[in-house]
Write an enzyme that holds these catalytic residues in place. Structure first.
Site, PDB file in Angstrom:
ATOM      1  N   SER A  61       0.433  -1.405   0.002  1.00 48.48           N
ATOM      2  CA  SER A  61       0.021  -0.170   0.171  1.00 48.48           C
ATOM      3  C   SER A  61       1.032   1.007  -0.084  1.00 48.48           C
ATOM      4  O   SER A  61       1.918   0.937   0.447  1.00 48.48           O
ATOM      5  CB  SER A  61      -0.855   0.319   1.035  1.00 48.48           C
ATOM      6  OG  SER A  61      -1.495   1.522   1.773  1.00 48.48           O
ATOM      7  N   TYR A 104      -1.639  -0.262  10.448  1.00 48.18           N
ATOM      8  CA  TYR A 104      -1.831  -0.164   9.623  1.00 48.18           C
ATOM      9  C   TYR A 104      -0.107   0.031   8.705  1.00 48.18           C
ATOM     10  O   TYR A 104      -0.034  -0.072   7.307  1.00 48.18           O
ATOM     11  CB  TYR A 104      -2.592  -0.402   8.578  1.00 48.18           C
ATOM     12  CG  TYR A 104      -2.893  -0.723   6.895  1.00 48.18           C
ATOM     13  CD1 TYR A 104      -3.509  -1.629   6.917  1.00 48.18           C
ATOM     14  CD2 TYR A 104      -3.043   0.337   6.471  1.00 48.18           C
ATOM     15  CE1 TYR A 104      -3.996  -2.137   5.953  1.00 48.18           C
ATOM     16  CE2 TYR A 104      -3.372  -0.485   4.759  1.00 48.18           C
ATOM     17  CZ  TYR A 104      -3.480  -1.922   4.867  1.00 48.18           C
ATOM     18  OH  TYR A 104      -4.143  -1.337   3.402  1.00 48.18           O
ATOM     19  N   LYS A 110       2.667  -2.181   6.817  1.00 52.26           N
ATOM     20  CA  LYS A 110       2.652  -2.362   5.132  1.00 52.26           C
ATOM     21  C   LYS A 110       4.779  -1.749   5.037  1.00 52.26           C
ATOM     22  O   LYS A 110       4.664  -2.331   3.930  1.00 52.26           O
ATOM     23  CB  LYS A 110       1.740  -1.225   4.802  1.00 52.26           C
ATOM     24  CG  LYS A 110       0.154  -2.065   4.318  1.00 52.26           C
ATOM     25  CD  LYS A 110       0.748  -3.479   4.055  1.00 52.26           C
ATOM     26  CE  LYS A 110      -0.883  -3.778   3.727  1.00 52.26           C
ATOM     27  NZ  LYS A 110      -1.541  -4.673   2.987  1.00 52.26           N
TER      28      LYS A 110
END
Length: 223
Positions: free
Chosen positions: A134, A147, A151
């Site tokens: 991402s 998050y 990533k």
């Protein structure tokens, strides 16, 4: 462009919510092993793409994943697409959200990739692995501390996998999309005020559609 994916056996994690990849692979004639933790998603996927092999397992559970995929058989290509996005302000991050996020977004990538890569090496055949990362690995986003961290770690894992598996003729790449209008993307970015902040940082002024990312994944899987 001819992708030459017909007949190749491809394992796709997060196949329920990431069904666009499964549908596109199925359309090329690839043999797809679709992994999801949601049986209802797999059931509907089987109806849409007859012939795919569904596997229902929670990739956050190491032992269950080993049981489900340890004897999955020869796999030529792998898409590590499964992920969770548990959004919390930094000062409110919980141990449960941290553990769950790293179990699914990072640890499962290691485990599933080990299973597939060991099989490829034992057979002495080349392969390709695509990790779905991402832009959150590169940019800070409010309430995404865990998050973003998963990533960022996934990007570095991808580089080390490429370094170590390359001599075995196994290519490893990541795709790093911005917000994509999957069901998870829609749930997270449906608030127009929140979306505007992100859209202002994107030159085209719009979020990515599923097929944009799927096309990149298929290209990276191809020879």
């Amino acid at each position: 462009m001819e992708l030459f994916l017909a007949g190749r056996r491809v394992l796709v994690t997060g196949a329920g919510k990431g069904r666009g990849t499964v549908q596109a692979l199925h359309a090329t004639g690839a043999r797809v092993v679709a992994v999801s933790r949601t049986q209802a998603d797999l059931d509907s996927l089987v109806r849409e793409c007859p012939g795919i092999e569904p596997v229902c397992v929670d990739l956050g559970d190491w032992e269950a994943t080993e049981r489900a995929l340890g004897s999955v058989g020869p796999v030529d290509l792998l898409v590590n697409n499964a992920a969770v996005a548990l959004l919390q302000p930094f000062l409110e991050v919980t141990k449960e959200a941290f553990d769950r996020s790293f179990e699914v977004n990072l640890r499962a990538v290691i485990q599933v990739s080990q299973i597939v890569a060991r099989g490829l090496i034992a057979r002495g055949v080349p392969g390709a692995i695509v990790n779905v990362s991402s832009q959150c690995s590169q940019r800070a986003v409010t309430n995404h501390s865990v998050y973003c961290s998963t990533k960022g770690a996934l990007d570095m894992l991808t580089k080390v996998m490429a370094l170590e598996l390359g001599p075995h003729k196994i290519r490893v790449n990541a795709v790093n999309p911005t917000v994509v209008m999957t069901s998870m993307g829609q749930a997270t970015w449906s608030d127009p005020h929140k979306a505007k902040t992100m859209l202002n940082r994107i030159p085209l002024g719009k979020f990515a559609e599923v097929e944009h990312v799927v096309n990149a994944i298929l290209f990276l899987l191809s020879d």
